[in-house]
Design a protein around this motif. Structure first.
Motif, PDB file in Angstrom:
ATOM      1  N   GLU A   1       4.299   2.478  -4.216  1.00 63.42           N
ATOM      2  CA  GLU A   1       4.915   1.578  -5.215  1.00 63.42           C
ATOM      3  C   GLU A   1       3.707   0.708  -5.757  1.00 63.42           C
ATOM      4  O   GLU A   1       3.717   0.403  -7.013  1.00 63.42           O
ATOM      5  CB  GLU A   1       6.074   1.026  -4.397  1.00 63.42           C
ATOM      6  N   LEU A   2       2.758   0.235  -4.837  1.00 60.74           N
ATOM      7  CA  LEU A   2       1.938  -0.415  -5.286  1.00 60.74           C
ATOM      8  C   LEU A   2       1.115   0.156  -6.078  1.00 60.74           C
ATOM      9  O   LEU A   2       0.528  -0.520  -7.314  1.00 60.74           O
ATOM     10  CB  LEU A   2       0.927  -0.883  -4.158  1.00 60.74           C
ATOM     11  N   ALA A   3       0.528   1.512  -5.913  1.00 56.44           N
ATOM     12  CA  ALA A   3      -0.134   2.441  -6.686  1.00 56.44           C
ATOM     13  C   ALA A   3       0.615   2.333  -8.145  1.00 56.44           C
ATOM     14  O   ALA A   3      -0.053   2.449  -9.359  1.00 56.44           O
ATOM     15  CB  ALA A   3      -0.502   3.571  -6.185  1.00 56.44           C
ATOM     16  N   LYS A   4       2.045   2.795  -8.091  1.00 52.53           N
ATOM     17  CA  LYS A   4       2.526   3.084  -9.433  1.00 52.53           C
ATOM     18  C   LYS A   4       2.498   1.878 -10.167  1.00 52.53           C
ATOM     19  O   LYS A   4       2.462   2.173 -11.600  1.00 52.53           O
ATOM     20  CB  LYS A   4       4.117   3.383  -8.843  1.00 52.53           C
ATOM     21  N   ARG A   5       2.594   0.704  -9.621  1.00 53.30           N
ATOM     22  CA  ARG A   5       2.662  -0.621 -10.560  1.00 53.30           C
ATOM     23  C   ARG A   5       1.010  -1.219 -11.063  1.00 53.30           C
ATOM     24  O   ARG A   5       1.130  -1.954 -11.601  1.00 53.30           O
ATOM     25  CB  ARG A   5       3.407  -1.694  -9.594  1.00 53.30           C
ATOM     26  N   GLY A   6       0.186  -0.128 -10.546  1.00 52.20           N
ATOM     27  CA  GLY A   6      -0.989  -0.359 -10.840  1.00 52.20           C
ATOM     28  C   GLY A   6      -1.752  -1.341 -10.060  1.00 52.20           C
ATOM     29  O   GLY A   6      -2.932  -1.890 -10.613  1.00 52.20           O
ATOM     30  N   HIS A   7      -1.431  -1.735  -9.123  1.00 52.01           N
ATOM     31  CA  HIS A   7      -2.099  -2.593  -8.048  1.00 52.01           C
ATOM     32  C   HIS A   7      -3.241  -2.235  -7.160  1.00 52.01           C
ATOM     33  O   HIS A   7      -3.114  -0.840  -6.800  1.00 52.01           O
ATOM     34  CB  HIS A   7      -1.314  -3.495  -7.168  1.00 52.01           C
ATOM     35  N   THR A   8      -3.992  -2.979  -6.818  1.00 49.53           N
ATOM     36  CA  THR A   8      -5.175  -2.237  -5.805  1.00 49.53           C
ATOM     37  C   THR A   8      -4.979  -2.737  -4.630  1.00 49.53           C
ATOM     38  O   THR A   8      -4.340  -3.775  -4.181  1.00 49.53           O
ATOM     39  CB  THR A   8      -6.533  -2.829  -6.167  1.00 49.53           C
ATOM     40  N   LEU A   9      -4.858  -1.783  -3.562  1.00 46.57           N
ATOM     41  CA  LEU A   9      -4.611  -2.112  -2.100  1.00 46.57           C
ATOM     42  C   LEU A   9      -5.488  -2.616  -1.331  1.00 46.57           C
ATOM     43  O   LEU A   9      -6.727  -2.007  -1.504  1.00 46.57           O
ATOM     44  CB  LEU A   9      -3.903  -0.855  -1.488  1.00 46.57           C
TER      45      LEU A   9
ATOM     46  N   CYS B   1       0.773   2.368  10.495  1.00 48.18           N
ATOM     47  CA  CYS B   1       1.143   1.764   9.195  1.00 48.18           C
ATOM     48  C   CYS B   1      -0.004   1.586   8.331  1.00 48.18           C
ATOM     49  O   CYS B   1       0.305   1.714   7.035  1.00 48.18           O
ATOM     50  CB  CYS B   1       1.893   0.553   9.217  1.00 48.18           C
ATOM     51  N   MET B   2      -1.204   1.093   8.751  1.00 44.51           N
ATOM     52  CA  MET B   2      -2.428   1.024   7.899  1.00 44.51           C
ATOM     53  C   MET B   2      -2.784   2.035   7.347  1.00 44.51           C
ATOM     54  O   MET B   2      -3.218   2.326   6.161  1.00 44.51           O
ATOM     55  CB  MET B   2      -3.332   0.190   8.793  1.00 44.51           C
ATOM     56  N   GLY B   3      -2.864   3.206   8.054  1.00 44.94           N
ATOM     57  CA  GLY B   3      -3.137   4.295   7.692  1.00 44.94           C
ATOM     58  C   GLY B   3      -2.103   5.149   6.494  1.00 44.94           C
ATOM     59  O   GLY B   3      -2.672   5.591   5.260  1.00 44.94           O
ATOM     60  N   ALA B   4      -0.737   4.860   6.887  1.00 46.82           N
ATOM     61  CA  ALA B   4       0.178   5.547   5.912  1.00 46.82           C
ATOM     62  C   ALA B   4       0.223   4.576   4.574  1.00 46.82           C
ATOM     63  O   ALA B   4       0.248   5.397   3.449  1.00 46.82           O
ATOM     64  CB  ALA B   4       1.769   5.133   6.614  1.00 46.82           C
ATOM     65  N   VAL B   5       0.140   3.272   4.626  1.00 44.70           N
ATOM     66  CA  VAL B   5      -0.022   2.692   3.332  1.00 44.70           C
ATOM     67  C   VAL B   5      -1.012   3.064   2.318  1.00 44.70           C
ATOM     68  O   VAL B   5      -1.300   3.229   1.237  1.00 44.70           O
ATOM     69  CB  VAL B   5       0.159   1.086   3.631  1.00 44.70           C
ATOM     70  N   THR B   6      -2.346   3.421   2.973  1.00 43.72           N
ATOM     71  CA  THR B   6      -3.461   3.581   2.000  1.00 43.72           C
ATOM     72  C   THR B   6      -3.142   4.872   1.689  1.00 43.72           C
ATOM     73  O   THR B   6      -3.759   5.314   0.544  1.00 43.72           O
ATOM     74  CB  THR B   6      -4.773   3.194   2.999  1.00 43.72           C
ATOM     75  N   THR B   7      -3.115   5.890   2.666  1.00 39.77           N
ATOM     76  CA  THR B   7      -2.801   7.292   2.041  1.00 39.77           C
ATOM     77  C   THR B   7      -1.813   7.443   0.974  1.00 39.77           C
ATOM     78  O   THR B   7      -2.064   8.091   0.087  1.00 39.77           O
ATOM     79  CB  THR B   7      -2.331   8.042   3.345  1.00 39.77           C
ATOM     80  N   ALA B   8      -0.691   6.700   1.232  1.00 40.54           N
ATOM     81  CA  ALA B   8       0.299   6.757   0.210  1.00 40.54           C
ATOM     82  C   ALA B   8      -0.296   6.081  -1.152  1.00 40.54           C
ATOM     83  O   ALA B   8      -0.012   6.787  -2.287  1.00 40.54           O
ATOM     84  CB  ALA B   8       1.402   6.036   0.463  1.00 40.54           C
ATOM     85  N   ALA B   9      -0.981   5.068  -1.093  1.00 45.33           N
ATOM     86  CA  ALA B   9      -1.629   4.407  -2.413  1.00 45.33           C
ATOM     87  C   ALA B   9      -2.356   5.346  -3.189  1.00 45.33           C
ATOM     88  O   ALA B   9      -2.229   5.626  -4.380  1.00 45.33           O
ATOM     89  CB  ALA B   9      -2.253   3.102  -2.183  1.00 45.33           C
ATOM     90  N   ARG B  10      -3.346   6.118  -2.399  1.00 43.72           N
ATOM     91  CA  ARG B  10      -4.141   6.985  -2.885  1.00 43.72           C
ATOM     92  C   ARG B  10      -3.497   8.261  -3.442  1.00 43.72           C
ATOM     93  O   ARG B  10      -3.721   8.859  -4.533  1.00 43.72           O
ATOM     94  CB  ARG B  10      -5.349   7.381  -2.068  1.00 43.72           C
TER      95      ARG B  10
ATOM     96  N   VAL C   1      11.499  -3.244  -0.537  1.00 42.25           N
ATOM     97  CA  VAL C   1      10.321  -3.076  -1.275  1.00 42.25           C
ATOM     98  C   VAL C   1      10.307  -3.556  -2.708  1.00 42.25           C
ATOM     99  O   VAL C   1       9.516  -4.389  -3.036  1.00 42.25           O
ATOM    100  CB  VAL C   1       9.942  -1.467  -1.233  1.00 42.25           C
ATOM    101  N   GLU C   2      11.486  -3.180  -3.277  1.00 38.45           N
ATOM    102  CA  GLU C   2      11.634  -3.702  -4.555  1.00 38.45           C
ATOM    103  C   GLU C   2      11.492  -5.312  -4.799  1.00 38.45           C
ATOM    104  O   GLU C   2      10.868  -5.827  -5.612  1.00 38.45           O
ATOM    105  CB  GLU C   2      12.719  -3.114  -5.432  1.00 38.45           C
ATOM    106  N   ASP C   3      12.077  -5.986  -3.754  1.00 39.47           N
ATOM    107  CA  ASP C   3      12.114  -7.447  -3.776  1.00 39.47           C
ATOM    108  C   ASP C   3      10.818  -7.871  -3.592  1.00 39.47           C
ATOM    109  O   ASP C   3      10.371  -8.960  -3.954  1.00 39.47           O
ATOM    110  CB  ASP C   3      13.329  -7.943  -3.035  1.00 39.47           C
ATOM    111  N   ALA C   4      10.262  -7.231  -2.640  1.00 39.70           N
ATOM    112  CA  ALA C   4       8.877  -8.041  -2.163  1.00 39.70           C
ATOM    113  C   ALA C   4       7.912  -7.890  -3.245  1.00 39.70           C
ATOM    114  O   ALA C   4       7.161  -8.694  -3.420  1.00 39.70           O
ATOM    115  CB  ALA C   4       8.429  -7.085  -0.809  1.00 39.70           C
TER     116      ALA C   4
END
Length: 194
Positions: A27-35, A44-53, A168-171
């Motif tokens: 979702e961060l990537a879809k919204r154009g944010h850099t992680l 979780c650290m690996g999961a969030v970065t893999t999903a963003a890329r 996630v949406e609210d966050a």
């Protein structure tokens, strides 16, 4: 904006936490944010970065040399910054971030949360800080902070300095829409100095 995500690096957790991290990264990537992350490939650290890329996002990983040496560094990161130690790591993660999102995690995640939270309460920064806690892991922490306030150990703005969310949406809405600075009064700062 650059969003720093603090989260677990523990490998003995319920898979629902990995799913949450994956959803956040995408979702961060879809919204154009850099992680901005701790630069590791585990949990979780690996999961969030893999999903963003995977969703086309940019990632900045910041990791101390000691963790690079045990082969957990995210070498696929868009930018990987290797630091001398954990203190430098936290400082650079802070310096590269416009907002902070805290997912479920352990004592390392709590350390990161408290440092950013304290700085916001003191008026050192005005960047948004959001806790995403769908399953109530941090409920005892929230109660502890309330008890500390009731006992006079914290200021009222401790509650305004962080947003507690369950989706996630609210966050992300809280991160993107945060505009109200939390500034302590001079009297409040004076009360905190022994």
């Amino acid at each position: 904006m650059n969003v720093c995500v603090f989260c677990s690096s523990s490998q003995k957790i319920d898979p629902k936490y990995l799913d949450l991290a994956t959803e956040v990264g995408a979702e961060l990537a879809k919204r154009g944010h850099t992680l901005v992350s701790g630069g590791a490939t585990v949990s979780c650290m690996g999961a969030v970065t893999t999903a963003a890329r995977a969703a086309g996002g940019r990632t900045i990983g910041v990791i101390p040399q000691v963790l690079v040496d045990i082969e957990v560094a995210d070498h696929d990161s868009t930018e990987l910054i290797v630091t001398a130690d954990m203190r430098e790591r936290k400082g650079l993660m802070d310096a590269h971030s416009a907002a902070f999102l805290v997912l479920p995690g352990g004592i390392g995640t709590l350390e990161e949360l408290f440092e950013i939270w304290t700085a916001r309460v003191l008026g050192i920064h005005e960047r948004p800080l959001v806790i995403l806690d769908p399953w109530g892991l941090y409920a005892p922490l929230r109660e502890l902070i309330t008890n500390m306030y009731d006992a006079g150990f914290t200021r009222a703005n401790v509650f305004d300095a962080v947003a507690w969310t369950t989706t996630v949406e609210d966050a992300l809405a809280q991160l993107e829409g945060a505009t109200t600075p939390v500034r302590p009064s001079v009297a409040e700062i004076g009360e905190a100095i022994p």
